[in-house]
Design an enzyme around this catalytic site. Structure first.
Site, PDB file in Angstrom:
ATOM      1  NE  ARG A 185      -2.575   2.401  -1.829  1.00 29.32           N
ATOM      2  CZ  ARG A 185      -1.826   3.417  -1.532  1.00 29.32           C
ATOM      3  NH1 ARG A 185      -1.502   4.095  -2.659  1.00 29.32           N
ATOM      4  NH2 ARG A 185      -1.802   3.677  -0.523  1.00 29.32           N
ATOM      5  CG  HIS A 213      -3.585   7.594   2.123  1.00 28.38           C
ATOM      6  ND1 HIS A 213      -3.386   6.941   1.199  1.00 28.38           N
ATOM      7  CD2 HIS A 213      -2.869   8.765   2.150  1.00 28.38           C
ATOM      8  CE1 HIS A 213      -2.606   7.582   0.309  1.00 28.38           C
ATOM      9  NE2 HIS A 213      -2.399   8.500   0.711  1.00 28.38           N
ATOM     10  CD  GLU A 229       3.600   8.216   0.040  1.00 28.23           C
ATOM     11  OE1 GLU A 229       3.348   9.239   0.736  1.00 28.23           O
ATOM     12  OE2 GLU A 229       3.837   8.187  -1.234  1.00 28.23           O
ATOM     13  CG  ASN A 258       2.868   5.011  -2.897  1.00 26.54           C
ATOM     14  OD1 ASN A 258       2.290   4.079  -3.216  1.00 26.54           O
ATOM     15  ND2 ASN A 258       2.332   5.573  -1.890  1.00 26.54           N
ATOM     16  CE1 TYR A 310       2.571  10.824  -7.144  1.00 25.19           C
ATOM     17  CE2 TYR A 310       3.445   9.440  -5.410  1.00 25.19           C
ATOM     18  CZ  TYR A 310       2.456  10.170  -6.083  1.00 25.19           C
ATOM     19  OH  TYR A 310       1.221   9.733  -6.009  1.00 25.19           O
ATOM     20  CD  GLU A 362      -0.003   6.979  -3.736  1.00 25.61           C
ATOM     21  OE1 GLU A 362       0.884   8.303  -3.912  1.00 25.61           O
ATOM     22  OE2 GLU A 362      -0.747   6.813  -2.529  1.00 25.61           O
TER      23      GLU A 362
HETATM   24  C1  PNW Z   1       2.002  10.938  -1.708  1.00 29.84           C
HETATM   25  N1  PNW Z   1       7.487  13.980  -0.426  1.00 29.84           N
HETATM   26  O1  PNW Z   1       2.349  11.907  -0.906  1.00 29.84           O
HETATM   27  C2  PNW Z   1       0.596  10.440  -1.094  1.00 29.84           C
HETATM   28  O2  PNW Z   1       0.528   8.881  -0.939  1.00 29.84           O
HETATM   29  C3  PNW Z   1      -0.509  10.963  -1.598  1.00 29.84           C
HETATM   30  O3  PNW Z   1      -1.699  10.980  -0.722  1.00 29.84           O
HETATM   31  C4  PNW Z   1       0.015  12.252  -2.489  1.00 29.84           C
HETATM   32  O4  PNW Z   1      -1.493  12.951  -2.615  1.00 29.84           O
HETATM   33  C5  PNW Z   1       0.578  11.849  -3.502  1.00 29.84           C
HETATM   34  O5  PNW Z   1       1.805  11.271  -3.054  1.00 29.84           O
HETATM   35  C6  PNW Z   1       1.161  13.154  -4.339  1.00 29.84           C
HETATM   36  O6  PNW Z   1       1.749  14.163  -3.437  1.00 29.84           O
HETATM   37  C7  PNW Z   1       3.705  12.358  -0.862  1.00 29.84           C
HETATM   38  O7  PNW Z   1       7.660  14.911   0.298  1.00 29.84           O
HETATM   39  C8  PNW Z   1       3.890  13.570  -0.227  1.00 29.84           C
HETATM   40  O8  PNW Z   1       8.311  13.239  -1.078  1.00 29.84           O
HETATM   41  C9  PNW Z   1       5.102  14.041  -0.076  1.00 29.84           C
HETATM   42  C10 PNW Z   1       6.222  13.278  -0.681  1.00 29.84           C
HETATM   43  C11 PNW Z   1       6.060  12.137  -1.378  1.00 29.84           C
HETATM   44  C12 PNW Z   1       4.619  11.856  -1.360  1.00 29.84           C
END
Ligand code: PNW
Length: 448
Positions: free
Chosen positions: A76, A120, A165, A290, A292, A352
């Site tokens: 991706r 992006h 996002e 995505n 995390y 992601e």
């Molecule tokens: C994502 N938050 O960004 C993006 O899609 C990527 O470009 C980035 O490198 C990756 O996650 C890691 O950070 C985010 O504030 C930025 O929760 C901020 C947040 C979540 C995702």
């Protein structure tokens, strides 16, 4: 033994144009809002920018070769809008188009199926000067851009993601100003959310009209975080419900159900015109998440501007970015999302998933990132468990192939399977790269 995934499952990696390409003014590329934003003192913690980044614009062949070694069958990446249309409108740049031709062809030669993100976060600065995503006219320009890339690359791209996002763009870019374009409009930013959803819908329509020779697979890549109330105090539970609506529901329900969650509707209502909700709810071939970490939310004291705040999550391992590692929450999100949406939910993809650890090569040149191996193992297992429980998940794209420019964090957060020395541009696959390679190889053996 690693869990066995269904045949055809995509094991990939994920990147984005501004974070890796560099070459920000080469071959006629126009400036983007990230070129402008990174020039502002204090915007990026280490004062850096993506001007060089991983120099992927020139080193893409080496990077795709690494993907071939990894054995991934999916990649991706994102297309830089101002490389294709330097001012966001008008005739496409032949050199910009040619770069992505080369990249896509190189991927296919290495058995890697491309997933292209159209946006992006690198909006052409000229469009920001006219109001950016606050201006409805930006949506028309985006649809024209989508038609250009659909026409040119559609014969070779497996999956499409119009917007990465939209919630992070709205909140980080326009509500609190931590990301480009750096506007801090608080709740006045909400029209941006509606315009991004419309831009998704218009791009999906444009791609379906412009792609020739195959039926395009079109999805999304929305950031989702399970929301945990800080306590069972009704004030914390209420604050969590509101933030959950703003972060998750506001972006998921319009795409899947064609309506905003009831308690967030007043925030976007003024921006909605006749027919918009139908435009937004285009058929999706997949829903990309995505993921995390979960977030823990509490109510705030009387003197605070916002009614909710983030509270630390304790009792879990932590990445060097300070994000808790909670793979079970990914499994729960997948299972709950299926239970909530049932027939309205297309197949899912994890577009992601990854972690930042600041680990440098040792004296033997080995980057021993055991913590990333643990992270990947936990999250892949979470996906496998969700699949066993009947959730249709079709892919897992690790963020990221290589260390890169992490937005407001500059080069201080390393998310890569491959270490990048930003002075020399030397690439060093980390131990996690080797682990992922073996994991993917085991899947191929199962298939034989
Ligand atoms: C994502 N938050 O960004 C993006 O899609 C990527 O470009 C980035 O490198 C990756 O996650 C890691 O950070 C985010 O504030 C930025 O929760 C901020 C947040 C979540 C995702």
């Amino acid at each position: 033994m690693p869990p066995r995934f269904p045949p055809g499952f995509r094991f990939g990696t994920s990147t984005a144009s501004y974070q890796i390409e560099g070459a920000v003014s080469s071959d006629g590329k126009g400036p983007s809002i990230w070129d402008t934003f990174t020039a502002k003192p204090g915007a990026v913690v280490d004062g850096s920018s993506g001007a060089q980044a991983c120099d992927h614009y020139h080193r893409y062949a080496e990077d795709v070769r690494l993907m071939g070694e990894l054995g991934t069958n999916g990649y991706r990446f994102s297309i830089s809008w101002p490389r294709i249309q330097p001012s966001g409108k008008g005739r496409p740049s032949p050199k910009g188009l040619a770069f992505y031709d080369r990249l896509i062809d190189e991927c296919l030669e290495h058995g890697v199926q491309p997933m292209a993100t159209l946006y992006h976060w690198d909006l052409p600065q000229a469009l920001e000067d006219d109001g950016g995503w606050l201006n409805r006219a930006t949506i028309e320009h985006f649809a024209e851009y989508a038609a250009i890339v659909g026409d040119r690359f559609g014969d070779r791209v497996e999956h499409w993601v119009p917007i990465n996002e939209p919630n992070v763009i709205t909140i980080m870019g326009y509500a609190i100003g931590m990301h480009a374009p750096g506007r801090a409009l608080m709740f006045e930013a909400m029209p941006v959310a509606h315009h991004l959803l419309l831009a998704h819908g218009r791009a999906a329509i444009a791609l379906r009209e412009s792609v020739r020779g195959r039926i395009p697979s079109i999805g999304c890549a929305n950031n989702h975080a399970p929301m945990w109330p800080a306590s069972d105090d009704p004030a914390d539970v209420g604050a969590t419900k509101l933030f959950d609506g703003l972060w998750n529901g506001l972006f998921m329900e319009p795409l899947l159900l064609g309506r905003y969650p009831e308690d967030t509707l007043p925030l976007v209502e003024d921006a909605i015109q006749d027919g918009d909700m139908t435009t937004i709810r285009q058929p999706l071939d997949f829903y990309g998440v995505n993921y995390y970490n979960p977030m823990r939310i509490g109510a705030t004291e009387d003197d605070s501007e916002l009614p909710f705040e983030f509270r630390p999550i304790v009792g879990y391992p932590m990445t060097d970015f300070g994000w808790p590692v909670v793979p079970e929450a990914l499994r729960e999100w997948l299972v709950m999302t299926r239970a909530r949406f049932r027939a309205a939910l297309p197949p899912l993809m994890v577009t992601e998933s990854g972690c930042a650890y600041d680990i440098e090569p040792d004296e033997h040149g080995v980057v021993d990132d055991q913590a990333r191996i643990d992270y990947l193992e936990g999250h892949l297992e979470a996906v496998a468990k969700a699949i066993q429980r009947g959730v249709d998940v079709r892919g897992y794209y690790c963020w990221s192939l290589m260390d890169n420019f992490e937005w407001a964090e500059g080069y201080t957060q390393r998310f890569g399977l491959v270490h990048v020395d930003f002075e020399t541009q030397q690439r060093t696959p980390k131990r996690s790269f080797d682990w992922y390679r073996q994991f993917i190889a085991a899947q191929k053996q199962y298939a034989e």
